[in-house]
Design a protein around this motif. Sequence first.
Motif, PDB file in Angstrom:
ATOM      1  N   ASP A  93       0.811  -1.207   0.000  1.00  0.00           N
ATOM      2  CA  ASP A  93       0.000   0.000   0.000  1.00  0.00           C
ATOM      3  C   ASP A  93       0.850   1.266   0.000  1.00  0.00           C
ATOM      4  N   THR A  94       2.057   1.218   0.618  1.00  0.00           N
ATOM      5  CA  THR A  94       2.973   2.361   0.627  1.00  0.00           C
ATOM      6  C   THR A  94       4.366   1.887   0.203  1.00  0.00           C
ATOM      7  N   PHE A 139       6.719   3.399  -1.455  1.00  0.00           N
ATOM      8  CA  PHE A 139       7.792   4.392  -1.447  1.00  0.00           C
ATOM      9  C   PHE A 139       8.077   4.829  -0.011  1.00  0.00           C
ATOM     10  N   GLY A 170       9.554   9.419  -6.246  1.00  0.00           N
ATOM     11  CA  GLY A 170       8.307   8.696  -6.005  1.00  0.00           C
ATOM     12  C   GLY A 170       7.766   8.953  -4.613  1.00  0.00           C
ATOM     13  N   ILE A 171       8.659   9.091  -3.640  1.00  0.00           N
ATOM     14  CA  ILE A 171       8.237   9.405  -2.274  1.00  0.00           C
ATOM     15  C   ILE A 171       7.578  10.778  -2.228  1.00  0.00           C
ATOM     16  N   GLN A 227       4.161  10.533  -3.747  1.00  0.00           N
ATOM     17  CA  GLN A 227       3.253   9.839  -2.826  1.00  0.00           C
ATOM     18  C   GLN A 227       2.786  10.760  -1.707  1.00  0.00           C
ATOM     19  N   ASN A 273       0.237  13.229  -3.077  1.00  0.00           N
ATOM     20  CA  ASN A 273      -1.082  12.617  -3.266  1.00  0.00           C
ATOM     21  C   ASN A 273      -1.805  12.438  -1.939  1.00  0.00           C
ATOM     22  N   GLU A 274      -1.051  12.072  -0.878  1.00  0.00           N
ATOM     23  CA  GLU A 274      -1.688  11.900   0.421  1.00  0.00           C
ATOM     24  C   GLU A 274      -2.197  13.225   0.959  1.00  0.00           C
TER      25      GLU A 274
END
Length: 221
Positions: free
Chosen positions: A133-134, A136, A210-211, A214, A217-218
Amino acid sequence: MHMETKSPYWVFPTVKRLVTLFYYLVLVALVLFAAMSSLKLLNAQTGPFPLGQGQQPNYVSVPVAWAPPSNKTIVTADEPLLFLTPQKQTGQLQVPIRSIPGLLISILGLVGLVSALWMFLLLRRIFRSVQTDTPFQAAIARQIATMGFLFLGQTAVELLLKLALWHQTRPYFKQITLSNQASLSVDIQLDGPWLLGLILLALAQVYRRGIEIQLENELTV
């Protein structure tokens, strides 16, 4: 579609188990190599070690190559013309482990095994940390970067050791006479996993990006 849906659930655990298996195999190889080298250094070995069949006790093998200095390409007389380039002959020069070349060869072996063990240790940590699910995570990015620096460092150390080995074995070759005025030299390649190290460093940067995506997006959600 069914195989594509199911494949991540068996591929990931399988690769994870393989990484763990190789980690322990390299660990065993490192322990055996260190034990063999220690016995030879202490002159405690009285016969061939299980991993050193064909070697003299308390000796290690240095890869060497020789070839006449005037090697010429052989060309066939019939059409189409075929060209044969004679290749060098290779062998193993056994030297005492307490000599400088013997110590350099032992250190080279240790460097390779320690680097491999470190790499599999980092891979194990990556597989333990990654989550579906996570995926990165900052820790994984650091571990990938560490692997990149590990390969670059291994290349630099091996390059220095091989250059020293080439220089230190030259006096030994003067004691060996070969037919046809063949020239004798250490058969080592001045290379290393430096390209893989650069790729991993670039991958670490992509992973860090990518982190960031991510996290964005969160925050957006």
